[in-house]
Design an enzyme around this catalytic site. Structure first.
Site, mmCIF file in Angstrom:
data_model
loop_
_atom_site.group_PDB
_atom_site.id
_atom_site.type_symbol
_atom_site.label_atom_id
_atom_site.label_comp_id
_atom_site.label_asym_id
_atom_site.label_seq_id
_atom_site.Cartn_x
_atom_site.Cartn_y
_atom_site.Cartn_z
ATOM 1 N N LYS A 13 27.685 -23.669 12.373
ATOM 2 C CA LYS A 13 27.760 -24.960 13.091
ATOM 3 C C LYS A 13 28.136 -24.731 14.565
ATOM 4 C CE LYS A 13 32.356 -25.361 13.576
ATOM 5 N NZ LYS A 13 33.114 -25.681 14.784
ATOM 6 N N PHE A 17 44.898 -23.262 16.839
ATOM 7 C CA PHE A 17 44.719 -23.652 15.439
ATOM 8 C C PHE A 17 45.862 -23.143 14.563
ATOM 9 C CE2 PHE A 17 42.040 -23.699 11.393
ATOM 10 C CZ PHE A 17 42.097 -25.077 11.273
ATOM 11 N N GLY A 18 46.249 -21.898 14.752
ATOM 12 C CA GLY A 18 47.351 -21.360 13.957
ATOM 13 C C GLY A 18 48.629 -22.152 14.179
ATOM 14 N N SER A 68 37.823 -30.160 12.162
ATOM 15 C CA SER A 68 39.217 -30.375 12.579
ATOM 16 C C SER A 68 39.441 -29.795 13.958
ATOM 17 C CB SER A 68 40.171 -29.675 11.611
ATOM 18 O OG SER A 68 39.870 -28.298 11.539
ATOM 19 N N ARG A 107 50.633 -11.303 19.402
ATOM 20 C CA ARG A 107 50.609 -9.909 19.881
ATOM 21 C C ARG A 107 51.407 -9.743 21.175
ATOM 22 N NH1 ARG A 107 44.467 -9.507 22.424
ATOM 23 N NH2 ARG A 107 44.547 -11.590 23.283
ATOM 24 N N THR A 140 31.243 -31.058 15.594
ATOM 25 C CA THR A 140 31.148 -30.096 16.702
ATOM 26 C C THR A 140 29.941 -30.367 17.603
ATOM 27 O OG1 THR A 140 32.113 -28.555 15.115
ATOM 28 C CG2 THR A 140 31.446 -27.637 17.188
HETATM 29 N N1 LIG Z 1 41.165 -24.874 18.051
HETATM 30 C C1 LIG Z 1 40.589 -25.576 17.065
HETATM 31 O O1 LIG Z 1 40.470 -26.799 17.162
HETATM 32 C C2 LIG Z 1 40.110 -24.880 15.815
HETATM 33 C C3 LIG Z 1 39.868 -25.649 14.681
HETATM 34 C C4 LIG Z 1 39.401 -25.017 13.532
HETATM 35 C C5 LIG Z 1 39.201 -23.655 13.519
HETATM 36 N N2 LIG Z 1 39.450 -22.942 14.636
HETATM 37 C C6 LIG Z 1 39.208 -21.497 14.577
HETATM 38 O O2 LIG Z 1 40.424 -20.800 14.728
HETATM 39 C C7 LIG Z 1 40.173 -19.522 15.307
HETATM 40 C C8 LIG Z 1 41.147 -19.326 16.439
HETATM 41 O O3 LIG Z 1 40.843 -20.329 17.393
HETATM 42 P P1 LIG Z 1 41.953 -21.007 18.306
HETATM 43 O O4 LIG Z 1 41.397 -22.302 18.750
HETATM 44 O O5 LIG Z 1 43.293 -21.016 17.675
HETATM 45 O O6 LIG Z 1 41.914 -19.995 19.525
HETATM 46 P P2 LIG Z 1 42.842 -19.927 20.795
HETATM 47 O O7 LIG Z 1 41.968 -19.524 21.905
HETATM 48 O O8 LIG Z 1 43.656 -21.148 20.945
HETATM 49 O O9 LIG Z 1 43.854 -18.750 20.437
HETATM 50 C C9 LIG Z 1 43.434 -17.493 20.052
HETATM 51 C C10 LIG Z 1 44.686 -16.673 19.778
HETATM 52 O O10 LIG Z 1 44.291 -15.396 19.308
HETATM 53 C C11 LIG Z 1 44.892 -14.414 20.117
HETATM 54 N N3 LIG Z 1 43.981 -13.286 20.195
HETATM 55 C C12 LIG Z 1 42.848 -13.192 20.914
HETATM 56 N N4 LIG Z 1 42.292 -11.979 20.763
HETATM 57 C C13 LIG Z 1 43.109 -11.305 19.941
HETATM 58 C C14 LIG Z 1 43.105 -9.992 19.429
HETATM 59 N N5 LIG Z 1 42.119 -9.146 19.744
HETATM 60 N N6 LIG Z 1 44.094 -9.631 18.591
HETATM 61 C C15 LIG Z 1 45.071 -10.489 18.274
HETATM 62 N N7 LIG Z 1 45.143 -11.751 18.738
HETATM 63 C C16 LIG Z 1 44.175 -12.145 19.557
HETATM 64 C C17 LIG Z 1 45.129 -15.059 21.471
HETATM 65 O O11 LIG Z 1 46.160 -14.408 22.171
HETATM 66 C C18 LIG Z 1 45.510 -16.468 21.048
HETATM 67 O O12 LIG Z 1 46.870 -16.531 20.705
HETATM 68 C C19 LIG Z 1 38.697 -19.545 15.759
HETATM 69 O O13 LIG Z 1 37.912 -18.824 14.858
HETATM 70 C C20 LIG Z 1 38.323 -21.026 15.709
HETATM 71 O O14 LIG Z 1 36.965 -21.233 15.397
HETATM 72 C C21 LIG Z 1 39.914 -23.506 15.777
HETATM 73 O O1 LIG Z 2 36.412 -26.078 19.790
HETATM 74 P P1 LIG Z 2 35.458 -25.482 18.794
HETATM 75 O O2 LIG Z 2 34.031 -25.647 19.205
HETATM 76 O O3 LIG Z 2 35.840 -24.088 18.431
HETATM 77 O O4 LIG Z 2 35.582 -26.356 17.451
HETATM 78 C C1 LIG Z 2 36.807 -26.471 16.802
HETATM 79 C C2 LIG Z 2 36.629 -26.680 15.322
HETATM 80 O O5 LIG Z 2 35.921 -25.592 14.754
HETATM 81 C C3 LIG Z 2 35.966 -27.967 14.957
HETATM 82 O O6 LIG Z 2 35.957 -28.120 13.561
#
Ligand SMILES: NC(=O)c1ccc[n+]([C@@H]2O[C@H](COP(=O)([O-])OP(=O)(O)OC[C@H]3O[C@@H](n4cnc5c(N)ncnc54)[C@H](O)[C@@H]3O)[C@@H](O)[C@H]2O)c1
Ligand SMILES: O=P(O)(O)OC[C@H](O)CO
Length: 320
Positions: free
Chosen positions: A185, A11-12, A132, A31, A242
């Site tokens: 959700k 996501f980032g 998203s 990290r 979701t």
């Molecule tokens: N992927 C999506 O589609 C999406 C969409 C909306 C919101 N989100 C939210 O974004 C957040 C991150 O999800 P993501 O999908 O990017 O996850 P991801 O699994 O793709 O990545 C997580 C990242 O965080 C790092 N990480 C894990 N533990 C850590 C720690 N203790 N300290 C520092 N870094 C750490 C990992 O190395 C990795 O780079 C979640 O809360 C998720 O709900 C994700």
């Molecule tokens: O893959 P999930 O279940 O973490 O969902 C990603 C987003 O939060 C959807 O909005």
């Protein structure tokens, strides 16, 4: 005002990519040095490997250096948010800290803006949340999200700074409603996945989504949120996405539970720990959230999906 991202996950990285298309140079903190090298040298992020990143996206393991940006997008998993903020030694006075994670912290029993306010009281907390998938944002597909910030002037500035041609942000000052919608959700999506995985059908899923939405609204109202926030993108919108898409990790985790399959433990499934946190919160607030409680028990392998459904069906009959 410059923009940086803490967390190099899917996501980032997708948000950085979206903002880079608007001409922003975005720095990402990761990290581990392998991820930094991959972004700086191969122009690929490990969690979004199919998408090439532009030169304007760079990465570093130096969190204090990256955290100098005026707007910081916090895109680590929910349970890592507090520890990540604690790594930043420099004060973040007046900087806009935008949580991009979804969940409730197991220790503090608050959502991400509560964690930010506790860890960095000198900063301005906000949250970006709503329906998203990272892959959709990375591919520049149309997406609408909620930007919540209690400071409306800062919220307006963020709304303009973070909106792009494909990413349309709606604004609210109701941070509690926005963050609880996004957190809960995921719990309901696990329930829906388990229901489909167990072969219980689409009617049962619709019941879980609707009664799950009632639980989301009940908890949020108890904590002072506005009901209309729950009915918006960050609540109902994200619930719809979701609970119905196999692109969701929370939904797929539930599917695996229902089918009795093993799930990849390296994937981020926010709803599991959030179900536990929400259960503790419900006990503290003395409110009834039976679907969330069953997701906690099934996720912890204390109850089978079949037993959980039996329990939900046999509760005393009541008004809707
Ligand atoms: N992927 C999506 O589609 C999406 C969409 C909306 C919101 N989100 C939210 O974004 C957040 C991150 O999800 P993501 O999908 O990017 O996850 P991801 O699994 O793709 O990545 C997580 C990242 O965080 C790092 N990480 C894990 N533990 C850590 C720690 N203790 N300290 C520092 N870094 C750490 C990992 O190395 C990795 O780079 C979640 O809360 C998720 O709900 C994700
Ligand atoms: O893959 P999930 O279940 O973490 O969902 C990603 C987003 O939060 C959807 O909005």
């Amino acid at each position: 005002m410059s923009i940086a991202v803490l967390g190099a996950g899917a996501f980032g990285t997708a948000l950085a990519l979206s903002l880079s298309r608007e001409g922003h140079a975005v720095r990402i903190w990761a990290r581990d040095p392998e991820t930094v090298a991959s972004i700086n040298e191969a122009h690929r992020a490990p969690r979004l490997p199919d998408i090439a990143l532009p030169d304007s996206i760079t990465a570093s393991t130096d969190i204090d250096d990256v955290a100098q940006a005026g707007t910081l997008l916090l895109a680590v998993p929910m349970q890592a948010l507090h520890a990540t903020l604690a790594r930043v030694e420099a004060p973040l006075t007046g900087q806009r800290l935008v949580a991009c994670c979804k969940g409730v912290d197991l220790t503090e029993l608050t959502g991400p803006t509560g964690v930010i306010a506790h860890a960095k009281p000198e900063a301005i907390p906000a949250i970006l949340t709503g329906p998203s998938f990272a892959d959709d944002i990375a591919r520049d597909l149309p997406t609408a999200l909620t930007l919540a910030c209690a400071d409306d002037a800062a919220g307006k500035a963020l709304q303009h700074q973070l909106s792009t041609g494909a990413l349309r942000l709606y604004r609210t000052t109701d941070t509690i409603g926005a963050e609880l919608g996004g957190a809960l959700k995921n719990v309901i999506a696990i329930a829906c996945g388990a229901c489909i995985g167990e072969g219980l059908g689409d009617s049962a899923r619709a019941a879980l989504m609707t009664r799950g939405f009632a639980e989301m609204t009940r908890l949020a109202a108890k904590l002072g949120a506005k009901p209309e926030t729950l009915a918006g993108l960050s609540g109902l919108g994200d619930l719809a996405l979701t609970c119905t898409s196999e692109l969701s990790r929370n939904y797929r985790f539930g599917l695996a539970l229902g089918r009795g399959e093993v799930f990849d433990a390296s994937l981020t499934v926010e709803g599991v720990k959030t179900a536990e946190a929400v259960r503790r919160l419900a006990e503290r607030l003395e409110i009834d959230l039976p679907i969330c409680a069953m997701v906690h028990e099934v996720g912890a392998r204390d109850t089978s999906v079949a037993e959980a459904i039996r329990y939900l069906l046999n509760r005393p009959l009541k008004e809707e």
